[in-house]
Design a protein around this motif. Structure first.
Motif, PDB file in Angstrom:
ATOM      1  N   VAL A   1       2.812   4.018 -10.189  1.00  0.00           N
ATOM      2  CA  VAL A   1       2.419   2.671  -9.802  1.00  0.00           C
ATOM      3  C   VAL A   1       3.236   2.217  -8.599  1.00  0.00           C
ATOM      4  O   VAL A   1       4.464   2.340  -8.593  1.00  0.00           O
ATOM      5  CB  VAL A   1       2.619   1.679 -10.968  1.00  0.00           C
ATOM      6  CG1 VAL A   1       2.202   0.281 -10.550  1.00  0.00           C
ATOM      7  CG2 VAL A   1       1.807   2.138 -12.166  1.00  0.00           C
ATOM      8  N   LYS A   2       2.578   1.719  -7.602  1.00  0.00           N
ATOM      9  CA  LYS A   2       3.257   1.226  -6.408  1.00  0.00           C
ATOM     10  C   LYS A   2       3.890  -0.135  -6.686  1.00  0.00           C
ATOM     11  O   LYS A   2       3.580  -0.804  -7.667  1.00  0.00           O
ATOM     12  CB  LYS A   2       2.257   1.103  -5.258  1.00  0.00           C
ATOM     13  CG  LYS A   2       1.584   2.408  -4.869  1.00  0.00           C
ATOM     14  CD  LYS A   2       0.605   2.165  -3.737  1.00  0.00           C
ATOM     15  CE  LYS A   2      -0.129   3.431  -3.345  1.00  0.00           C
ATOM     16  NZ  LYS A   2      -1.132   3.172  -2.274  1.00  0.00           N
ATOM     17  N   GLU A   3       4.757  -0.539  -5.773  1.00  0.00           N
ATOM     18  CA  GLU A   3       5.341  -1.868  -5.854  1.00  0.00           C
ATOM     19  C   GLU A   3       4.226  -2.900  -5.752  1.00  0.00           C
ATOM     20  O   GLU A   3       3.395  -2.846  -4.858  1.00  0.00           O
ATOM     21  CB  GLU A   3       6.332  -2.069  -4.709  1.00  0.00           C
ATOM     22  CG  GLU A   3       7.135  -3.349  -4.777  1.00  0.00           C
ATOM     23  CD  GLU A   3       8.155  -3.347  -5.898  1.00  0.00           C
ATOM     24  OE1 GLU A   3       8.561  -4.433  -6.320  1.00  0.00           O
ATOM     25  OE2 GLU A   3       8.534  -2.239  -6.346  1.00  0.00           O
ATOM     26  N   PRO A   4       4.170  -3.845  -6.695  1.00  0.00           N
ATOM     27  CA  PRO A   4       3.074  -4.825  -6.653  1.00  0.00           C
ATOM     28  C   PRO A   4       3.148  -5.722  -5.430  1.00  0.00           C
ATOM     29  O   PRO A   4       4.225  -6.161  -5.021  1.00  0.00           O
ATOM     30  CB  PRO A   4       3.264  -5.617  -7.946  1.00  0.00           C
ATOM     31  CG  PRO A   4       4.693  -5.415  -8.323  1.00  0.00           C
ATOM     32  CD  PRO A   4       5.059  -4.048  -7.848  1.00  0.00           C
ATOM     33  N   LYS A   5       1.992  -5.980  -4.857  1.00  0.00           N
ATOM     34  CA  LYS A   5       1.886  -6.871  -3.704  1.00  0.00           C
ATOM     35  C   LYS A   5       0.496  -7.475  -3.682  1.00  0.00           C
ATOM     36  O   LYS A   5      -0.485  -6.806  -4.047  1.00  0.00           O
ATOM     37  CB  LYS A   5       2.134  -6.105  -2.395  1.00  0.00           C
ATOM     38  CG  LYS A   5       1.999  -6.968  -1.146  1.00  0.00           C
ATOM     39  CD  LYS A   5       2.220  -6.163   0.133  1.00  0.00           C
ATOM     40  CE  LYS A   5       2.039  -7.038   1.365  1.00  0.00           C
ATOM     41  NZ  LYS A   5       2.245  -6.289   2.633  1.00  0.00           N
ATOM     42  N   SER A  13      -5.196  -0.490   3.411  1.00  0.00           N
ATOM     43  CA  SER A  13      -4.045  -0.074   2.602  1.00  0.00           C
ATOM     44  C   SER A  13      -4.156  -0.555   1.156  1.00  0.00           C
ATOM     45  O   SER A  13      -3.210  -0.412   0.382  1.00  0.00           O
ATOM     46  CB  SER A  13      -2.751  -0.617   3.221  1.00  0.00           C
ATOM     47  OG  SER A  13      -2.698  -2.033   3.108  1.00  0.00           O
ATOM     48  N   ASP A  56      -5.097  -0.957  -2.779  1.00  0.00           N
ATOM     49  CA  ASP A  56      -5.420  -0.204  -3.983  1.00  0.00           C
ATOM     50  C   ASP A  56      -6.544  -0.888  -4.757  1.00  0.00           C
ATOM     51  O   ASP A  56      -7.316  -0.252  -5.461  1.00  0.00           O
ATOM     52  CB  ASP A  56      -4.185  -0.092  -4.881  1.00  0.00           C
ATOM     53  CG  ASP A  56      -3.057   0.664  -4.196  1.00  0.00           C
ATOM     54  OD1 ASP A  56      -3.259   1.840  -3.862  1.00  0.00           O
ATOM     55  OD2 ASP A  56      -1.986   0.061  -3.974  1.00  0.00           O
ATOM     56  N   ALA A  99      -2.226  -6.048  -9.602  1.00  0.00           N
ATOM     57  CA  ALA A  99      -1.027  -5.797  -8.807  1.00  0.00           C
ATOM     58  C   ALA A  99       0.022  -5.056  -9.619  1.00  0.00           C
ATOM     59  O   ALA A  99       0.648  -4.098  -9.132  1.00  0.00           O
ATOM     60  CB  ALA A  99      -0.460  -7.122  -8.282  1.00  0.00           C
ATOM     61  N   ASN A 136      -0.448  -3.166 -12.195  1.00  0.00           N
ATOM     62  CA  ASN A 136      -0.910  -1.860 -12.675  1.00  0.00           C
ATOM     63  C   ASN A 136      -1.301  -0.878 -11.578  1.00  0.00           C
ATOM     64  O   ASN A 136      -1.293   0.337 -11.811  1.00  0.00           O
ATOM     65  CB  ASN A 136      -2.096  -2.038 -13.622  1.00  0.00           C
ATOM     66  CG  ASN A 136      -1.667  -2.541 -14.987  1.00  0.00           C
ATOM     67  OD1 ASN A 136      -1.243  -1.763 -15.834  1.00  0.00           O
ATOM     68  ND2 ASN A 136      -1.743  -3.843 -15.193  1.00  0.00           N
ATOM     69  N   PHE A 137      -1.638  -1.396 -10.395  1.00  0.00           N
ATOM     70  CA  PHE A 137      -2.128  -0.493  -9.353  1.00  0.00           C
ATOM     71  C   PHE A 137      -1.382  -0.610  -8.019  1.00  0.00           C
ATOM     72  O   PHE A 137      -1.445   0.312  -7.214  1.00  0.00           O
ATOM     73  CB  PHE A 137      -3.627  -0.734  -9.109  1.00  0.00           C
ATOM     74  CG  PHE A 137      -4.487  -0.328 -10.272  1.00  0.00           C
ATOM     75  CD1 PHE A 137      -4.907   0.985 -10.423  1.00  0.00           C
ATOM     76  CD2 PHE A 137      -4.834  -1.252 -11.243  1.00  0.00           C
ATOM     77  CE1 PHE A 137      -5.691   1.365 -11.506  1.00  0.00           C
ATOM     78  CE2 PHE A 137      -5.609  -0.886 -12.335  1.00  0.00           C
ATOM     79  CZ  PHE A 137      -6.035   0.429 -12.470  1.00  0.00           C
ATOM     80  N   GLY A 138      -0.704  -1.743  -7.773  1.00  0.00           N
ATOM     81  CA  GLY A 138       0.031  -1.856  -6.517  1.00  0.00           C
ATOM     82  C   GLY A 138      -0.476  -2.948  -5.613  1.00  0.00           C
ATOM     83  O   GLY A 138      -0.370  -4.136  -5.926  1.00  0.00           O
ATOM     84  N   HIS A 139      -1.062  -2.568  -4.490  1.00  0.00           N
ATOM     85  CA  HIS A 139      -1.453  -3.537  -3.460  1.00  0.00           C
ATOM     86  C   HIS A 139      -2.850  -4.109  -3.725  1.00  0.00           C
ATOM     87  O   HIS A 139      -3.846  -3.380  -3.693  1.00  0.00           O
ATOM     88  CB  HIS A 139      -1.428  -2.875  -2.080  1.00  0.00           C
ATOM     89  CG  HIS A 139      -1.695  -3.832  -0.960  1.00  0.00           C
ATOM     90  ND1 HIS A 139      -2.153  -3.426   0.280  1.00  0.00           N
ATOM     91  CD2 HIS A 139      -1.571  -5.191  -0.879  1.00  0.00           C
ATOM     92  CE1 HIS A 139      -2.289  -4.478   1.061  1.00  0.00           C
ATOM     93  NE2 HIS A 139      -1.948  -5.560   0.380  1.00  0.00           N
TER      94      HIS A 139
END
Length: 263
Positions: free
Chosen positions: A10-14, A38, A40, A87, A89-92
């Motif tokens: 999981v990416k950093e949430p944004k 970019s 997700d 955000a 769970n998946f990132g951006h």
């Protein structure tokens, strides 16, 4: 709705709020396109041109969250929760909103909600239909001999009633752009009529900058009939002001009233 937490990768949430512009997919900013590329996850509104989703990665999740007042799944609260869930769970997450996110689009509420979860946010402005759509038809907001300022108002407030600001705006010499007011056009026109502005030029633009765009030019006394006769409906905006007289179509209307005054 709460998504199952993905334990790895999981990416950093944004969360990025992106203004999609008024309808033409080419009117989005380059920075907005880069944000979508970019993403997700993309959460997009009803009036967003879906061609913009082609900028997103093929694997990105694309969720329609169009506004429907009778459907709780599309409520602002539901959209806020979706943003957070995706955000985390998946990132951006790109929250793609028509026009500009901070012009009658509740963008601040969404950013504020995201930041209450300590999620990083970014705002990418878009072209508001209130300014961009009239400009596409060579109707300026200001013109040195006709208007020195402009108002942008919602036709109705949160209670579904006419905004009291309309009465104040109608007293001014400013250009007045009314969003979400087409259903109350007769009541809005009456406000201007009470100020003696029966012949003030008015433009109504439906589906601005889209392939099925329509524009009609009239005056306060005739605009309601023009809208009804041409079956113009939402989304549409109204422009009240002398600057509308600069539109080529107004020359015929001006000639008509000048002829009447000579009789």
């Amino acid at each position: 709705m709460i998504l199952n937490k993905i334990e790895s990768g999981v990416k950093e949430p944004k969360i990025t709020l992106v203004g999609a512009g008024p309808g033409d997919p080419e009117l989005i900013s380059l920075k907005g396109v880069k944000a979508i590329a970019s993403a997700d996850v993309v959460l997009y509104d009803a009036q967003v041109n879906e061609a913009l989703l082609n900028h997103a990665p093929e694997k990105a999740i694309k969720i329609f969250v169009g506004s429907k007042s009778d459907d709780e799944s599309f409520s602002q609260d539901a959209v806020n929760k979706l943003m957070i869930d995706y955000a985390l769970n998946f990132g951006h997450v790109v929250r793609l909103k028509s026009g500009d996110p901070f012009v009658f689009a509740r963008g601040f509420e969404e950013v504020d909600y995201a930041e209450s979860y300590s999620i990083q946010t970014e705002i990418i402005p878009g072209i508001s239909s209130a300014l961009g759509v009239p400009g596409l038809h060579k109707i300026p907001m200001t013109y040195h001999t006709l208007s020195e300022s402009f108002w942008v108002l919602s036709g109705t407030n949160a209670a579904g009633e006419l905004s009291p600001d309309l009465g104040v705006a109608a007293k001014s010499k400013a250009t007045v752009v009314v969003l979400m007011g087409i259903e109350k056009i007769r009541e809005i026109a009456e406000i201007f009529q009470k100020e003696g502005k029966n012949r003030l030029p008015v433009a109504v633009i439906e589906n601005g900058s889209s392939v099925n765009e329509h524009i009609k030019i009239g005056v306060v006394d005739t605009i309601a009939e023009l809208i009804e006769d041409n079956k113009i409906s939402s989304p549409a905006l109204l422009v009240f002001g002398d600057v509308v007289s600069l539109h080529p179509s107004f020359a015929r209307i001006k000639d008509f009233y000048e002829m009447l005054s000579l009789q």
